[in-house]
Scaffold this active site. Sequence first.
Site, PDB file in Angstrom:
ATOM      1  N   ASP A 189       0.845  -1.184   0.000  1.00 47.37           N
ATOM      2  CA  ASP A 189       0.000   0.000   0.000  1.00 47.37           C
ATOM      3  C   ASP A 189       0.889   1.247   0.000  1.00 47.37           C
ATOM      4  O   ASP A 189       1.772   1.381   0.847  1.00 47.37           O
ATOM      5  CB  ASP A 189      -0.922   0.011   1.228  1.00 47.37           C
ATOM      6  N   ASN A 245      -1.952  12.611  -4.022  1.00 51.02           N
ATOM      7  CA  ASN A 245      -2.831  12.782  -5.181  1.00 51.02           C
ATOM      8  C   ASN A 245      -3.542  14.132  -5.137  1.00 51.02           C
ATOM      9  O   ASN A 245      -3.648  14.828  -6.152  1.00 51.02           O
ATOM     10  CB  ASN A 245      -3.854  11.645  -5.195  1.00 51.02           C
ATOM     11  N   ASP A 260      -1.145   9.121 -11.103  1.00 47.87           N
ATOM     12  CA  ASP A 260      -1.055   8.002 -12.054  1.00 47.87           C
ATOM     13  C   ASP A 260       0.399   7.609 -12.282  1.00 47.87           C
ATOM     14  O   ASP A 260       0.729   6.423 -12.403  1.00 47.87           O
ATOM     15  CB  ASP A 260      -1.687   8.379 -13.387  1.00 47.87           C
ATOM     16  N   GLU A 301      -4.659   2.346  -4.516  1.00 43.76           N
ATOM     17  CA  GLU A 301      -3.203   2.422  -4.381  1.00 43.76           C
ATOM     18  C   GLU A 301      -2.614   1.153  -3.776  1.00 43.76           C
ATOM     19  O   GLU A 301      -1.472   1.140  -3.316  1.00 43.76           O
ATOM     20  CB  GLU A 301      -2.808   3.629  -3.528  1.00 43.76           C
TER      21      GLU A 301
END
Length: 355
Positions: free
Chosen positions: A213, A221, A230, A256
């Site tokens: 993770d 983000n 991305d 993620e």
Amino acid sequence: MSEHEFKRALGYANSAFDLLKRSAIPPYPQFYELLYTYATGVNPTLNNRINAIFRNGNTPSENLAEALYNEFLKSDVNDRMTNVSQRMHARIEEVHEAIDSAMTTANAYSGSLQTASGDLERTISPIAMKALADRLLTETRRMQETNIALEQKLEASRDDLASLQRDLDDVRRESILDPLTKICNRKGFDEGLEGAISAASVSDDPLCLMIVDIDNFKNFNDTYGHQTGDQVLRLVAMTLKSNIKGKDLAARYGGEEFVAILPATDMEGAVIVAENIRRAIQAKELLKRSTNEKLGRITASFGVAAYRVGDTPGSLIERADRCLYAAKHAGRNRVVSESELPALQAAAVSGASAA
């Protein structure tokens, strides 16, 4: 499903319902699927499109939601699979027809030979003998032509069926590939884990599962934008894939989170692999492509569990998820395996009691 995974899925579901309530979209299953996918963030292109709509102050309408669903979620895999299946069926039917035609001709030829055999047992005139020979020659040529046609049909069918098999393989690969990271998606992972557990239960070889993770990904983000997010997802996927080998399988688990199935790898080896990946991720300095701005480094937390006799995919995932959860609570950017988990839990209890 672990408690952590259940809470995460419930959060996505609540977000999807909230978006349905706030918009002019009816609560149809396909629209719930659309907004649930948006809430998970697994399809960045879809999220960018919907975010742009919200930024412009617009409210998604039913027609717009339908268009987005058809563009992003209505898979053409089944349609393509059906198309290939129909083409394969048509080709097989053609082969059957060619074989039936050859068999009919062969039966007729056999009948002609039996008739000729009966005629030859009797005394016949030279004229009749010539007529019989001409008839047999004609039948033989027809039989040869039919056989040649059948061979050509079978040759063409063999090439077509090989092409159709390649098409089917392509469709299947696409159906289990994550479009952003180009590694396996959740479906590919589910299939891979089922197979790995089945093989381990028969061979007694070790098997480990790693869950990864990205730490603080949501904040990253939100700060730098989805395109940079991305880029991070692709970087982690590439690092994960480049550090495993052989029959190992890397996949994007959702959002993620990533996973790696490590057949024929014991716990010690799996922890070494996880540590190598953790260090490789941490070592990479991120640059914003549009401006070459340095964005610093990212880290990831890891949970590693080993297969036990009688394990199901769910039970193995749950133990790996508990290890990941412990890694997060222990400060992130670390690997926690099942062998370490009891000591960490005991330390946490001791710390809570002391406080």
